[in-house]
Design an enzyme around this catalytic site. Structure first.
Site, short mmCIF file in Angstrom:
data_model
loop_
_atom_site.label_atom_id
_atom_site.label_comp_id
_atom_site.label_asym_id
_atom_site.label_seq_id
_atom_site.Cartn_x
_atom_site.Cartn_y
_atom_site.Cartn_z
N ASP A 1 65.37 30.26 41.18
CA ASP A 1 63.91 30.41 41.22
C ASP A 1 63.41 29.50 42.34
O ASP A 1 63.35 28.29 42.18
CB ASP A 1 63.33 29.98 39.86
CG ASP A 1 61.81 29.94 39.87
OD1 ASP A 1 61.20 30.24 40.92
OD2 ASP A 1 61.22 29.61 38.83
N TRP B 1 70.22 22.08 38.88
CA TRP B 1 70.51 22.88 37.70
C TRP B 1 71.69 23.78 38.05
O TRP B 1 71.99 23.98 39.23
CB TRP B 1 69.30 23.68 37.23
CG TRP B 1 68.88 24.88 38.02
CD1 TRP B 1 69.04 26.18 37.69
CD2 TRP B 1 68.16 24.88 39.26
NE1 TRP B 1 68.49 27.00 38.64
CE2 TRP B 1 67.95 26.23 39.62
CE3 TRP B 1 67.69 23.88 40.11
CZ2 TRP B 1 67.28 26.60 40.78
CZ3 TRP B 1 67.04 24.25 41.28
CH2 TRP B 1 66.84 25.58 41.60
N ASP C 1 67.65 21.63 45.16
CA ASP C 1 66.46 21.81 45.98
C ASP C 1 66.58 20.96 47.24
O ASP C 1 67.22 19.90 47.24
CB ASP C 1 65.21 21.39 45.19
CG ASP C 1 64.88 22.40 44.08
OD1 ASP C 1 65.32 23.56 44.18
OD2 ASP C 1 64.17 22.02 43.12
N TRP D 1 63.22 19.95 41.34
CA TRP D 1 64.35 19.01 41.26
C TRP D 1 64.32 17.96 42.37
O TRP D 1 65.26 17.19 42.52
CB TRP D 1 65.67 19.77 41.22
CG TRP D 1 65.84 20.42 39.89
CD1 TRP D 1 65.67 21.73 39.58
CD2 TRP D 1 66.18 19.77 38.66
NE1 TRP D 1 65.86 21.93 38.23
CE2 TRP D 1 66.19 20.75 37.65
CE3 TRP D 1 66.46 18.45 38.31
CZ2 TRP D 1 66.47 20.45 36.33
CZ3 TRP D 1 66.75 18.15 36.99
CH2 TRP D 1 66.75 19.15 36.03
N TYR E 1 58.80 19.93 47.65
CA TYR E 1 59.85 20.96 47.53
C TYR E 1 59.79 21.91 48.72
O TYR E 1 58.72 22.43 49.06
CB TYR E 1 59.67 21.75 46.23
CG TYR E 1 60.50 23.02 46.21
CD1 TYR E 1 61.87 22.96 46.01
CD2 TYR E 1 59.92 24.27 46.44
CE1 TYR E 1 62.65 24.12 46.03
CE2 TYR E 1 60.67 25.42 46.45
CZ TYR E 1 62.04 25.34 46.25
OH TYR E 1 62.81 26.48 46.28
N THR F 1 65.78 26.07 48.26
CA THR F 1 66.90 25.85 47.33
C THR F 1 68.20 26.41 47.93
O THR F 1 68.20 27.51 48.50
CB THR F 1 66.60 26.56 45.99
OG1 THR F 1 65.36 26.08 45.48
CG2 THR F 1 67.69 26.30 44.97
#
Ligand code: ABN
Length: 175
Positions: free
Chosen positions: A76, A101, A120, A152, A161, A164
């Site tokens: 995501d 994650w 991230d 993250w 952010y 990812t």
């Protein structure tokens, strides 16, 4: 409903109230009512009882700039491969998050399941390119390491952010 029916119901409730007033004190009545109210609210609270989506998803492309690329099954966020980085490298000027994650994704090209670490890349505003929202075997935030719905970058000097990455860290057969 007729007046007689209303009267009968009134009397029945009055009798019940009088009987319970005789057999229990006001405090214990309130305690019981409180227990019913709390019990009823727990029963109807809107929390997820089922597991997240368990549909097996093999991904359908070998294009790592496409959300359907197999490694992105629980990603995501923005793909770093669309933001000047790659599937495994943060774009210049950003820093990798030390916490991440993980997901398990099936590679449709060899039929094996891999453990993927989604980290991230932080320190620049959101890249805004190739935003994907894939949630295969993803879990709600109370299982933090399996949740993608979180920034993250929280442990980085800059928590901004950007995008990812999705690095293979093992196969599901690895002990
Ligand atoms: N882990 C990607 C992400 C970043 C910020 C907010 C939600 C999800």
């Amino acid at each position: 409903m007729s007046d007689d029916a209303f009267k009968a119901i009134d009397m029945a409730f009055e009798r019940l109230a009088r009987r319970s007033a005789l057999s229990m004190g006001r405090r214990s009545l309130l305690a019981r009512l409180g227990a019913y109210v709390v019990g009823a609210s727990v029963a109807v609270l809107p929390f997820s009882r089922g597991l997240a989506d368990e549909t097996p998803d093999k991904g359908s492309t070998d294009d790592d700039r496409d959300c359907d690329y197999w490694r992105y099954c629980a990603l995501d966020g923005n793909l770093c491969s669309c933001c000047g980085g790659s599937t495994t490298q943060c774009p210049p000027g950003t820093a990798l998050s030390p916490v991440s994650w993980v997901g398990t994704c099936e590679n449709p090209f060899d039929g094996r399941t891999y453990l993927i670490s989604y980290n991230d890349c932080c320190g620049k505003l959101s890249c805004g390119q190739c935003h994907c929202f894939n949630n295969i075997r993803e879990r709600p935030l109370y299982q933090a390491g399996l949740s993608n719905d979180y920034n993250w970058c929280m442990a980085n000097d800059s928590t901004a952010y950007h995008c990812t990455i999705a690095a293979v860290v093992g196969t599901s057969e690895d002990g």
